[in-house]
Design a protein around this motif. Structure first.
Motif, PDB file in Angstrom:
ATOM      1  N   GLN A   2       0.612  -1.271  -0.262  1.00 35.00           N
ATOM      2  CA  GLN A   2      -0.145   0.351  -0.303  1.00 35.00           C
ATOM      3  C   GLN A   2       1.049   1.606   0.251  1.00 35.00           C
ATOM      4  O   GLN A   2       0.893   2.440  -0.356  1.00 35.00           O
ATOM      5  N   ASN A   5       2.274   1.942  -3.492  1.00 28.11           N
ATOM      6  CA  ASN A   5       1.017   1.935  -3.976  1.00 28.11           C
ATOM      7  C   ASN A   5       1.226   0.712  -5.114  1.00 28.11           C
ATOM      8  O   ASN A   5       1.350   1.042  -5.940  1.00 28.11           O
ATOM      9  N   LYS A   7       0.014  -2.783  -7.473  1.00 28.73           N
ATOM     10  CA  LYS A   7      -0.788  -3.303  -7.358  1.00 28.73           C
ATOM     11  C   LYS A   7      -0.168  -4.636  -7.954  1.00 28.73           C
ATOM     12  O   LYS A   7       0.561  -5.203  -8.929  1.00 28.73           O
ATOM     13  N   LYS A  24      -7.783  -5.035  -1.154  1.00 27.10           N
ATOM     14  CA  LYS A  24      -6.827  -3.199  -1.262  1.00 27.10           C
ATOM     15  C   LYS A  24      -5.595  -3.509  -2.494  1.00 27.10           C
ATOM     16  O   LYS A  24      -6.076  -3.264  -3.519  1.00 27.10           O
ATOM     17  N   ASN A  25      -5.307  -4.105  -2.470  1.00 26.18           N
ATOM     18  CA  ASN A  25      -4.105  -4.432  -2.905  1.00 26.18           C
ATOM     19  C   ASN A  25      -3.600  -5.649  -3.669  1.00 26.18           C
ATOM     20  O   ASN A  25      -2.373  -4.799  -4.619  1.00 26.18           O
TER      21      ASN A  25
END
Length: 235
Positions: A2, A5, A7, A24-25
């Motif tokens: 996270q 950032n 993915k 989330k990721n």
């Protein structure tokens, strides 16, 4: 992930334990049903290469102890969960990145045209390092593949769970009884000197041996200093 950032997409098969979770990721992508043996990279050679390295270490350790006059039963007693975890970690890191890349190409995770190299080359090389004798070569291959068809998951009943807990407790108790004694400071330094003499002709790992010797000297010196109760209240 996270904070950076990043993915990530996680490819998994449709095994019962693989339940969907909200992350989330990380995006979970399920492979089509009944295609694990064809498109899952782990099944295309990564697991096989890992097991070849792991069981190579087992064979080598066993041969070394047998040469010292130990029995197979005595060899078993030298193994515990922590030993296995360290060996698993090392075997994972020993799988070459190019092997993993080629397996992903074979599974068509890459769109552009490519030439897939022979994927069994690394695992075959591991077998050759164990022994060149044809009979032992075949025996080792059987050892590597001994659990290929072993179920790795399933629904456990209450009876199964209790039986597993009881057997685990008994194994832990036996492991504690057979716990290896911690070598003395002199024995450790003698072993380091033996290793230094063995590797000196090739001038290999000399700096690493010096680092190990210095590290053990520092931690053994700390252990020899008795702590005072006031030490626990210092900032």
């Amino acid at each position: 992930m996270q904070s950076q950032n990043r993915k990530v997409i996680l490819f998994i098969d449709n095994a019962a334990p693989h339940k969907p979770v909200s992350l989330k990721n990380v995006e979970m992508f399920y492979l089509p049903a009944n295609t694990t043996s064809i498109v899952q990279p782990l099944d295309q050679g990564i697991i096989h290469t890992f097991k070849a390295y792991y069981r190579q270490m087992i064979v080598r350790k066993q041969l070394l102890l047998l040469e010292k006059g130990n029995t197979v039963e005595e060899f078993k007693k030298t193994f515990n969960l922590l030993t296995a975890i360290h060996m698993i970690k090392r075997a994972c890191w020993m799988v070459k990145p190019e092997t993993i890349a080629n397996i992903f190409k074979k599974c068509q995770f890459v769109k552009e045209s490519f030439e897939v190299k022979e994927l069994s080359q690394e695992a075959d090389g591991i077998v050759e390092l164990v022994n060149s004798d044809e009979f032992l070569h075949e025996e080792y291959l059987n050892f590597v593949h001994c659990d290929d068809k072993l179920p790795c998951y399933g629904e456990s009943t209450d009876v199964d769970i209790i039986a597993e807990a009881v057997s685990g407790a008994e194994a832990l108790s036996e492991s504690s009884e057979n716990e290896l004694s911690i070598p003395t400071k002199r024995e450790v330094f003698d072993s380091i000197n033996v290793l230094r003499k063995a590797l000196k002709p090739s001038n290999s790992f000399m700096q690493e041996i010096e680092d190990i010797e210095q590290y053990y000297f520092s931690i053994s010196s700390i252990k020899n200093v008795q702590s005072k109760i006031t030490d626990f209240f210092k900032n």
